[in-house]
Design a protein around this motif. Structure first.
Motif, PDB file in Angstrom:
ATOM      1  N   UNK A  19      23.351  58.467  96.009  1.00 22.86           N
ATOM      2  CA  UNK A  19      24.100  59.564  96.605  1.00 22.86           C
ATOM      3  C   UNK A  19      23.321  60.860  96.481  1.00 22.86           C
ATOM      4  N   UNK A  20      23.275  61.691  97.486  1.00 21.83           N
ATOM      5  CA  UNK A  20      22.573  62.972  97.370  1.00 21.83           C
ATOM      6  C   UNK A  20      23.325  63.909  96.419  1.00 21.83           C
ATOM      7  N   UNK A  21      22.561  64.686  95.681  1.00 23.85           N
ATOM      8  CA  UNK A  21      23.142  65.620  94.720  1.00 23.85           C
ATOM      9  C   UNK A  21      23.579  66.877  95.468  1.00 23.85           C
ATOM     10  N   UNK A  22      24.813  67.226  95.254  1.00 23.53           N
ATOM     11  CA  UNK A  22      25.391  68.399  95.903  1.00 23.53           C
ATOM     12  C   UNK A  22      25.312  69.573  94.926  1.00 23.53           C
ATOM     13  N   UNK A  23      24.531  70.618  95.209  1.00 22.85           N
ATOM     14  CA  UNK A  23      24.387  71.732  94.264  1.00 22.85           C
ATOM     15  C   UNK A  23      25.688  72.481  93.997  1.00 22.85           C
ATOM     16  N   UNK A  24      26.591  72.535  94.954  1.00 23.27           N
ATOM     17  CA  UNK A  24      27.858  73.239  94.713  1.00 23.27           C
ATOM     18  C   UNK A  24      28.717  72.465  93.724  1.00 23.27           C
ATOM     19  N   UNK A  25      28.595  71.151  93.700  1.00 24.14           N
ATOM     20  CA  UNK A  25      29.355  70.338  92.753  1.00 24.14           C
ATOM     21  C   UNK A  25      28.929  70.645  91.323  1.00 24.14           C
ATOM     22  N   UNK A  60      27.630  73.481  90.157  1.00 24.28           N
ATOM     23  CA  UNK A  60      28.116  74.809  89.808  1.00 24.28           C
ATOM     24  C   UNK A  60      29.607  74.773  89.467  1.00 24.28           C
ATOM     25  N   UNK A  61      30.359  73.995  90.226  1.00 23.76           N
ATOM     26  CA  UNK A  61      31.794  73.867  89.986  1.00 23.76           C
ATOM     27  C   UNK A  61      32.037  73.236  88.614  1.00 23.76           C
ATOM     28  N   UNK A  62      31.260  72.218  88.256  1.00 26.42           N
ATOM     29  CA  UNK A  62      31.424  71.563  86.960  1.00 26.42           C
ATOM     30  C   UNK A  62      31.052  72.506  85.820  1.00 26.42           C
ATOM     31  N   UNK A  63      29.995  73.263  85.978  1.00 28.87           N
ATOM     32  CA  UNK A  63      29.587  74.200  84.940  1.00 28.87           C
ATOM     33  C   UNK A  63      30.653  75.273  84.744  1.00 28.87           C
ATOM     34  N   UNK A  64      31.256  75.729  85.808  1.00 22.92           N
ATOM     35  CA  UNK A  64      32.330  76.720  85.706  1.00 22.92           C
ATOM     36  C   UNK A  64      33.549  76.138  85.023  1.00 22.92           C
ATOM     37  N   UNK A  74      35.459  77.349  81.530  1.00 23.65           N
ATOM     38  CA  UNK A  74      36.899  77.619  81.461  1.00 23.65           C
ATOM     39  C   UNK A  74      37.539  76.790  80.355  1.00 23.65           C
ATOM     40  N   UNK A  75      37.171  75.504  80.268  1.00 24.77           N
ATOM     41  CA  UNK A  75      37.732  74.649  79.224  1.00 24.77           C
ATOM     42  C   UNK A  75      37.308  75.152  77.835  1.00 24.77           C
TER      43      UNK A  75
END
Length: 74
Positions: A3-9, A11-15, A19-20
């Motif tokens: 699967x191609x790596x989605x850069x926005x994904x 960033x969303x996980x790091x954010x 938060x957690x």
């Protein structure tokens, strides 16, 4: 096929981990404050008990002194 790596994904996980982490830190801070509050309350309770015991002993001593004075006067 990989699967191609989605850069926005990423960033969303790091954010989300930030938060957690902040929520976890806030929860630990609240637990610490509650513990301090309980500790302070217990310290005041112990002081009040000590004061009450001291006052009771002083009253008992005064009564014994009065009894001895009255018995000596008889």
């Amino acid at each position: 096929m990989p699967r191609p790596i989605n850069p926005t994904s990423r960033r969303h996980q790091a954010g989300m981990s930030l938060i957690m982490g902040l929520l976890f830190l806030a929860l630990l801070s609240l637990l610490g404050l509650a513990g301090m509050s309980v500790s302070s309350l217990e310290e005041r309770m112990a002081g009040n008990t000590q004061d009450r015991t001291l006052a009771f002993n002083a009253a008992e001593t005064a009564l014994r002194d009065c009894e001895s004075v009255l018995q000596g006067a008889s």
